[in-house]
Design a protein around this motif. Structure first.
Motif, PDB file in Angstrom:
ATOM      1  N   ALA A  40       0.832  -1.214   0.000  1.00 37.84           N
ATOM      2  CA  ALA A  40       0.000   0.000   0.000  1.00 37.84           C
ATOM      3  C   ALA A  40       0.864   1.261   0.000  1.00 37.84           C
ATOM      4  CB  ALA A  40      -0.940  -0.002   1.208  1.00 37.84           C
ATOM      5  N   THR A  41       1.940   1.262   0.781  1.00 37.71           N
ATOM      6  CA  THR A  41       2.845   2.417   0.819  1.00 37.71           C
ATOM      7  C   THR A  41       3.559   2.579  -0.516  1.00 37.71           C
ATOM      8  OG1 THR A  41       3.156   2.112   3.182  1.00 37.71           O
ATOM      9  CG2 THR A  41       4.792   3.457   2.040  1.00 37.71           C
ATOM     10  N   ALA A  42       4.020   1.464  -1.091  1.00 42.29           N
ATOM     11  CA  ALA A  42       4.712   1.508  -2.382  1.00 42.29           C
ATOM     12  C   ALA A  42       3.794   2.033  -3.476  1.00 42.29           C
ATOM     13  CB  ALA A  42       5.229   0.118  -2.743  1.00 42.29           C
ATOM     14  N   ILE A  43       2.536   1.632  -3.473  1.00 40.33           N
ATOM     15  CA  ILE A  43       1.569   2.118  -4.462  1.00 40.33           C
ATOM     16  C   ILE A  43       1.353   3.612  -4.290  1.00 40.33           C
ATOM     17  CG2 ILE A  43      -0.895   2.049  -5.069  1.00 40.33           C
ATOM     18  CD1 ILE A  43      -0.755  -1.002  -4.580  1.00 40.33           C
ATOM     19  N   GLY A  44       1.263   4.062  -3.045  1.00 38.27           N
ATOM     20  CA  GLY A  44       1.073   5.483  -2.787  1.00 38.27           C
ATOM     21  C   GLY A  44       2.267   6.322  -3.218  1.00 38.27           C
ATOM     22  N   ASN A  45       3.470   5.795  -3.106  1.00 42.09           N
ATOM     23  CA  ASN A  45       4.680   6.524  -3.479  1.00 42.09           C
ATOM     24  C   ASN A  45       4.939   6.520  -4.983  1.00 42.09           C
ATOM     25  OD1 ASN A  45       5.171   7.070  -0.785  1.00 42.09           O
ATOM     26  ND2 ASN A  45       6.570   5.353  -0.526  1.00 42.09           N
ATOM     27  N   ALA A  46       4.399   5.541  -5.689  1.00 39.82           N
ATOM     28  CA  ALA A  46       4.675   5.389  -7.121  1.00 39.82           C
ATOM     29  C   ALA A  46       3.881   6.382  -7.952  1.00 39.82           C
ATOM     30  CB  ALA A  46       4.337   3.970  -7.557  1.00 39.82           C
ATOM     31  N   GLN A  47       4.496   6.871  -9.028  1.00 36.64           N
ATOM     32  CA  GLN A  47       3.785   7.723  -9.977  1.00 36.64           C
ATOM     33  C   GLN A  47       3.014   6.889 -10.978  1.00 36.64           C
ATOM     34  OE1 GLN A  47       7.052  10.083 -11.436  1.00 36.64           O
ATOM     35  NE2 GLN A  47       6.596  11.741 -10.021  1.00 36.64           N
ATOM     36  N   ALA A  48       3.480   5.673 -11.245  1.00 33.32           N
ATOM     37  CA  ALA A  48       2.787   4.763 -12.150  1.00 33.32           C
ATOM     38  C   ALA A  48       2.939   3.339 -11.634  1.00 33.32           C
ATOM     39  CB  ALA A  48       3.346   4.869 -13.562  1.00 33.32           C
ATOM     40  N   VAL A  49       1.865   2.561 -11.770  1.00 35.26           N
ATOM     41  CA  VAL A  49       1.876   1.149 -11.401  1.00 35.26           C
ATOM     42  C   VAL A  49       1.313   0.384 -12.593  1.00 35.26           C
ATOM     43  CG1 VAL A  49       1.020  -0.607  -9.810  1.00 35.26           C
ATOM     44  CG2 VAL A  49       1.536   1.679  -8.951  1.00 35.26           C
ATOM     45  N   PHE A  50       2.075  -0.572 -13.101  1.00 34.84           N
ATOM     46  CA  PHE A  50       1.622  -1.358 -14.250  1.00 34.84           C
ATOM     47  C   PHE A  50       2.303  -2.714 -14.246  1.00 34.84           C
ATOM     48  CE2 PHE A  50       5.180   1.289 -15.488  1.00 34.84           C
ATOM     49  CZ  PHE A  50       6.006   0.452 -16.217  1.00 34.84           C
ATOM     50  N   THR A  51       1.766  -3.637 -15.037  1.00 36.42           N
ATOM     51  CA  THR A  51       2.405  -4.936 -15.207  1.00 36.42           C
ATOM     52  C   THR A  51       2.979  -5.004 -16.605  1.00 36.42           C
ATOM     53  OG1 THR A  51       0.334  -5.952 -15.931  1.00 36.42           O
ATOM     54  CG2 THR A  51       0.873  -6.138 -13.601  1.00 36.42           C
ATOM     55  N   GLY A  52       4.021  -5.812 -16.745  1.00 41.59           N
ATOM     56  CA  GLY A  52       4.626  -5.973 -18.056  1.00 41.59           C
ATOM     57  C   GLY A  52       5.666  -7.068 -18.049  1.00 41.59           C
ATOM     58  N   VAL A  53       6.055  -7.453 -19.261  1.00 42.39           N
ATOM     59  CA  VAL A  53       7.049  -8.508 -19.441  1.00 42.39           C
ATOM     60  C   VAL A  53       8.381  -7.856 -19.787  1.00 42.39           C
ATOM     61  CG1 VAL A  53       7.667 -10.555 -20.778  1.00 42.39           C
ATOM     62  CG2 VAL A  53       5.273 -10.116 -20.201  1.00 42.39           C
ATOM     63  N   ALA A  54       9.429  -8.258 -19.078  1.00 42.14           N
ATOM     64  CA  ALA A  54      10.763  -7.691 -19.276  1.00 42.14           C
ATOM     65  C   ALA A  54      11.392  -8.257 -20.547  1.00 42.14           C
ATOM     66  CB  ALA A  54      11.646  -7.988 -18.075  1.00 42.14           C
ATOM     67  N   GLY A  55      12.009  -7.355 -21.303  1.00 45.66           N
ATOM     68  CA  GLY A  55      12.759  -7.752 -22.493  1.00 45.66           C
ATOM     69  C   GLY A  55      14.232  -7.854 -22.153  1.00 45.66           C
ATOM     70  N   ALA A  56      15.054  -7.944 -23.189  1.00 51.44           N
ATOM     71  CA  ALA A  56      16.506  -8.028 -22.988  1.00 51.44           C
ATOM     72  C   ALA A  56      17.033  -6.652 -22.620  1.00 51.44           C
ATOM     73  CB  ALA A  56      17.181  -8.535 -24.262  1.00 51.44           C
ATOM     74  N   GLY A  57      17.586  -6.535 -21.442  1.00 48.56           N
ATOM     75  CA  GLY A  57      18.076  -5.250 -20.956  1.00 48.56           C
ATOM     76  C   GLY A  57      19.540  -5.037 -21.292  1.00 48.56           C
ATOM     77  N   THR A  58      19.976  -3.807 -21.081  1.00 54.49           N
ATOM     78  CA  THR A  58      21.382  -3.456 -21.286  1.00 54.49           C
ATOM     79  C   THR A  58      21.933  -2.891 -19.989  1.00 54.49           C
ATOM     80  OG1 THR A  58      20.793  -1.242 -22.056  1.00 54.49           O
ATOM     81  CG2 THR A  58      21.070  -2.944 -23.733  1.00 54.49           C
ATOM     82  N   ALA A  59      23.228  -3.104 -19.771  1.00 50.82           N
ATOM     83  CA  ALA A  59      23.885  -2.606 -18.561  1.00 50.82           C
ATOM     84  C   ALA A  59      24.740  -1.408 -18.924  1.00 50.82           C
ATOM     85  CB  ALA A  59      24.754  -3.694 -17.951  1.00 50.82           C
ATOM     86  N   ASN A  60      24.717  -0.413 -18.031  1.00 47.73           N
ATOM     87  CA  ASN A  60      25.550   0.776 -18.187  1.00 47.73           C
ATOM     88  C   ASN A  60      26.145   1.074 -16.816  1.00 47.73           C
ATOM     89  OD1 ASN A  60      26.748   3.151 -18.871  1.00 47.73           O
ATOM     90  ND2 ASN A  60      24.855   4.262 -19.297  1.00 47.73           N
ATOM     91  N   GLY A  61      27.270   0.459 -16.527  1.00 48.60           N
ATOM     92  CA  GLY A  61      27.850   0.598 -15.189  1.00 48.60           C
ATOM     93  C   GLY A  61      26.992  -0.158 -14.192  1.00 48.60           C
ATOM     94  N   ALA A  62      26.523   0.521 -13.159  1.00 45.85           N
ATOM     95  CA  ALA A  62      25.671  -0.098 -12.143  1.00 45.85           C
ATOM     96  C   ALA A  62      24.196   0.024 -12.480  1.00 45.85           C
ATOM     97  CB  ALA A  62      25.939   0.540 -10.790  1.00 45.85           C
ATOM     98  N   ALA A  63      23.864   0.646 -13.621  1.00 50.07           N
ATOM     99  CA  ALA A  63      22.465   0.837 -14.011  1.00 50.07           C
ATOM    100  C   ALA A  63      22.092  -0.155 -15.113  1.00 50.07           C
ATOM    101  CB  ALA A  63      22.243   2.259 -14.504  1.00 50.07           C
ATOM    102  N   PHE A  64      20.844  -0.582 -15.083  1.00 52.11           N
ATOM    103  CA  PHE A  64      20.310  -1.481 -16.096  1.00 52.11           C
ATOM    104  C   PHE A  64      19.112  -0.789 -16.745  1.00 52.11           C
ATOM    105  CE2 PHE A  64      22.221  -4.136 -12.845  1.00 52.11           C
ATOM    106  CZ  PHE A  64      23.063  -4.945 -13.591  1.00 52.11           C
ATOM    107  N   HIS A  65      19.026  -0.866 -18.066  1.00 47.08           N
ATOM    108  CA  HIS A  65      17.891  -0.314 -18.809  1.00 47.08           C
ATOM    109  C   HIS A  65      17.177  -1.488 -19.463  1.00 47.08           C
ATOM    110  CE1 HIS A  65      19.213   3.828 -18.267  1.00 47.08           C
ATOM    111  NE2 HIS A  65      20.431   3.342 -18.394  1.00 47.08           N
ATOM    112  N   THR A  66      15.927  -1.693 -19.073  1.00 44.22           N
ATOM    113  CA  THR A  66      15.177  -2.859 -19.540  1.00 44.22           C
ATOM    114  C   THR A  66      13.904  -2.421 -20.239  1.00 44.22           C
ATOM    115  OG1 THR A  66      15.987  -4.056 -17.598  1.00 44.22           O
ATOM    116  CG2 THR A  66      14.165  -5.044 -18.807  1.00 44.22           C
ATOM    117  N   PRO A  67      13.671  -2.904 -21.471  1.00 42.05           N
ATOM    118  CA  PRO A  67      12.388  -2.625 -22.116  1.00 42.05           C
ATOM    119  C   PRO A  67      11.301  -3.494 -21.482  1.00 42.05           C
ATOM    120  CG  PRO A  67      13.730  -4.010 -23.537  1.00 42.05           C
ATOM    121  CD  PRO A  67      14.567  -3.673 -22.341  1.00 42.05           C
ATOM    122  N   ILE A  68      10.181  -2.878 -21.194  1.00 46.41           N
ATOM    123  CA  ILE A  68       9.053  -3.586 -20.590  1.00 46.41           C
ATOM    124  C   ILE A  68       7.863  -3.482 -21.542  1.00 46.41           C
ATOM    125  CG2 ILE A  68       7.452  -3.699 -18.634  1.00 46.41           C
ATOM    126  CD1 ILE A  68      10.287  -4.325 -17.774  1.00 46.41           C
TER     127      ILE A  68
END
Length: 191
Positions: A40-68
């Motif tokens: 409930a707290t996480a939902i309240g703090n989030a600007q968007a809540v959705f479901t999706g399937v993760a695609g092949a992500g890319t790494a950039n240092g300690a950050a990951f960019h994943t298409p959903i």
């Protein structure tokens, strides 16, 4: 000899207690920074809540960019069918999202990117988590869902029947004839 050791033992005991208390107070803020909030707290703090399937992500240092590939939206505006979500590695991060897995994403927008962290509430879409999200936000709407067509109900008002065309035009015709008669009389008088 025991008399000489007693003050030293007491001093050592006090020092040990103070050092444990000091370390405990330093460890508590680090643990609090990575604390996972309830749904409930996480939902309240989030600007968007959705479901999706993760695609092949890319790494950039300690950050990951994943298409959903977005499936269902529960909160916020998610206009694209595939969005990029940034996660981070480390003890407080989510790390790389598993390709092909379905996630409940609770994200915030930072610098034009959707960001999910370990404390954001983002997790694999288990039945229990989906039940909590749906209890808080409803069933959600599929992406690009057609809006429901409203049902229109026409009702007859009173005894309304359409007025015949000649009857509706009669007042206008009478005024036009009166105007012509007045023009004719005025013209004859000055001629």
């Amino acid at each position: 000899m025991l008399r000489r050791l007693r003050p030293l033992a007491a001093l050592a005991l006090v020092g040990a207690v103070l050092s444990v208390a000091g370390l405990g107070s330093l460890a508590a803020p680090a643990a609090a920074a990575c604390a996972h909030p309830d749904t409930a707290t996480a939902i309240g703090n989030a600007q968007a809540v959705f479901t999706g399937v993760a695609g092949a992500g890319t790494a950039n240092g300690a950050a990951f960019h994943t298409p959903i590939a977005v499936d269902r939206i529960f909160k916020g505006d998610v206009a694209a069918s595939v969005v990029q979500v940034r996660t981070r590695a480390g003890s407080c991060g989510l790390g790389a999202l598993t390709e092909g897995s379905t996630y409940v994403l609770m994200v915030t927008a930072k610098g034009g990117q959707l960001v999910a962290s370990g404390a954001s509430g983002t997790a694999l879409a288990t039945d229990a988590l989906m039940a909590e999200v749906q209890a808080a936000l409803g069933e959600g709407t599929p992406l690009n869902a057609e809006p429901a067509t409203p049902e229109v109900d026409f009702q007859l008002v009173g005894d309304a029947t359409p007025t015949p065309a000649l009857r509706a035009a009669a007042p206008g015709i009478a005024l036009a004839l009166a105007g012509l008669l007045g023009w004719f009389l005025v013209r004859r008088r000055f001629a």
